[in-house]
Design an enzyme around this catalytic site. Structure first.
Site, mmCIF file in Angstrom:
data_model
loop_
_atom_site.group_PDB
_atom_site.id
_atom_site.type_symbol
_atom_site.label_atom_id
_atom_site.label_comp_id
_atom_site.label_asym_id
_atom_site.label_seq_id
_atom_site.Cartn_x
_atom_site.Cartn_y
_atom_site.Cartn_z
ATOM 1 N N GLY A 141 -41.202 41.354 34.483
ATOM 2 C CA GLY A 141 -41.836 42.510 33.834
ATOM 3 C C GLY A 141 -41.067 42.997 32.618
ATOM 4 O O GLY A 141 -40.718 42.221 31.720
ATOM 5 N N ASP A 198 -45.978 51.331 44.394
ATOM 6 C CA ASP A 198 -46.569 51.226 43.066
ATOM 7 C C ASP A 198 -45.510 51.685 42.078
ATOM 8 O O ASP A 198 -44.813 52.676 42.325
ATOM 9 C CB ASP A 198 -47.839 52.057 42.952
ATOM 10 C CG ASP A 198 -48.737 51.550 41.834
ATOM 11 O OD1 ASP A 198 -48.819 50.319 41.651
ATOM 12 O OD2 ASP A 198 -49.352 52.372 41.126
HETATM 13 P P1 IMP Z 1 -46.189 47.220 40.490
HETATM 14 O O1 IMP Z 1 -46.986 48.433 40.742
HETATM 15 O O2 IMP Z 1 -44.913 47.238 41.270
HETATM 16 O O3 IMP Z 1 -46.963 45.940 40.648
HETATM 17 O O4 IMP Z 1 -45.678 47.240 39.001
HETATM 18 C C1 IMP Z 1 -46.572 47.337 37.909
HETATM 19 C C2 IMP Z 1 -45.947 46.709 36.702
HETATM 20 O O5 IMP Z 1 -44.760 47.412 36.356
HETATM 21 C C3 IMP Z 1 -45.530 45.252 36.874
HETATM 22 O O6 IMP Z 1 -46.561 44.378 36.561
HETATM 23 C C4 IMP Z 1 -44.405 45.126 35.875
HETATM 24 O O7 IMP Z 1 -44.905 44.912 34.601
HETATM 25 C C5 IMP Z 1 -43.783 46.510 35.908
HETATM 26 N N1 IMP Z 1 -42.636 46.539 36.837
HETATM 27 C C6 IMP Z 1 -42.613 46.924 38.134
HETATM 28 N N2 IMP Z 1 -41.384 46.826 38.650
HETATM 29 C C7 IMP Z 1 -40.603 46.341 37.666
HETATM 30 C C8 IMP Z 1 -39.219 46.002 37.588
HETATM 31 O O8 IMP Z 1 -38.428 46.114 38.541
HETATM 32 N N3 IMP Z 1 -38.793 45.545 36.402
HETATM 33 C C9 IMP Z 1 -39.589 45.393 35.328
HETATM 34 N N4 IMP Z 1 -40.887 45.672 35.345
HETATM 35 C C10 IMP Z 1 -41.392 46.153 36.502
#
Ligand code: IMP
Length: 189
Positions: free
Chosen positions: A150, A69
């Protein structure tokens, strides 16, 4: 080759993580183990959500697995969007809307310090361990670059003058939150 389930359906993440893990591991996706529904992310912290996702997979498959996460923690916003990074602006994963909201929120702020933090929960033989990876940086005043996903077009890692979205996948992996968390994961695997 060791098989391990990575609790994600995000193709970007899958390729980033398998590049860092190397040839010793075969990453198995959620789809491949028959989990097609979205795993509920009801935790109040990144640590809780990583744990919830890993346990969800372990309880249904009994296989070794890990889940991550990630959140973007912005100093002037008291750590927001943090655990809410995916749904910052809207209910969906609307990257453009999230970036627009972040720029708006920081419009009158001098302090643009931020960090990405990734927590990984690994469950092996039923035993859970957590590792994390952090990259410090700043939020740019406009979007640059087309790589990644992201918040990448806004995040400038410390010591660089380009955003993550202006870097190749290899360059980003070498210094990123997820790259560092996966390196920590490889150490304990
Ligand atoms: P998750 O928990 O990895 O799904 O990340 C949650 C949110 O954080 C994603 O929907 C992105 O908006 C942002 N995010 C996660 N990893 C990255 C990254 O490596 N670069 C940019 N945004 C990220």
């Amino acid at each position: 080759m060791k098989r391990i389930v990575f609790a994600t359906n995000n193709a970007h993440k899958l390729s980033e993580v398998s590049a860092v893990l190397g040839d010793g591991y075969e990453l198995v996706t959620l789809k491949e183990v028959g989990i097609t529904e979205d795993i509920p992310e009801t935790g109040a912290t990144l640590d809780e959500n990583a744990s919830i996702k890993a346990r969800y997979v372990y309880e249904r498959t009994g296989l070794d697995c890990f889940a991550d996460d990630t959140g973007l923690e912005v100093e002037a916003l008291n750590g927001a969007p943090g655990v809410h990074s995916a749904r910052y602006a809207t209910d969906g994963h609307d990257f453009a809307a999230n970036n627009a909201k972040l720029l708006r929120e920081l419009e009158d702020k001098e302090n643009r310090n931020a960090r990405f933090r990734t927590v990984i929960s690994l469950i092996r033989n039923g035993i859970e361990e957590q590792v994390e990876g952090i990259v410090e940086g700043t939020i740019a005043t406009s979007l640059s670059g087309n790589e990644g996903f992201g918040y990448d077009p806004l995040f400038v890692p410390k010591g660089y003058d380009r955003t993550f979205a202006e870097m190749s996948a290899d360059e980003k992996n070498a210094i990123s939150h997820r790259g560092r968390a996966v390196a920590a994961l490889v150490k304990i695997l």
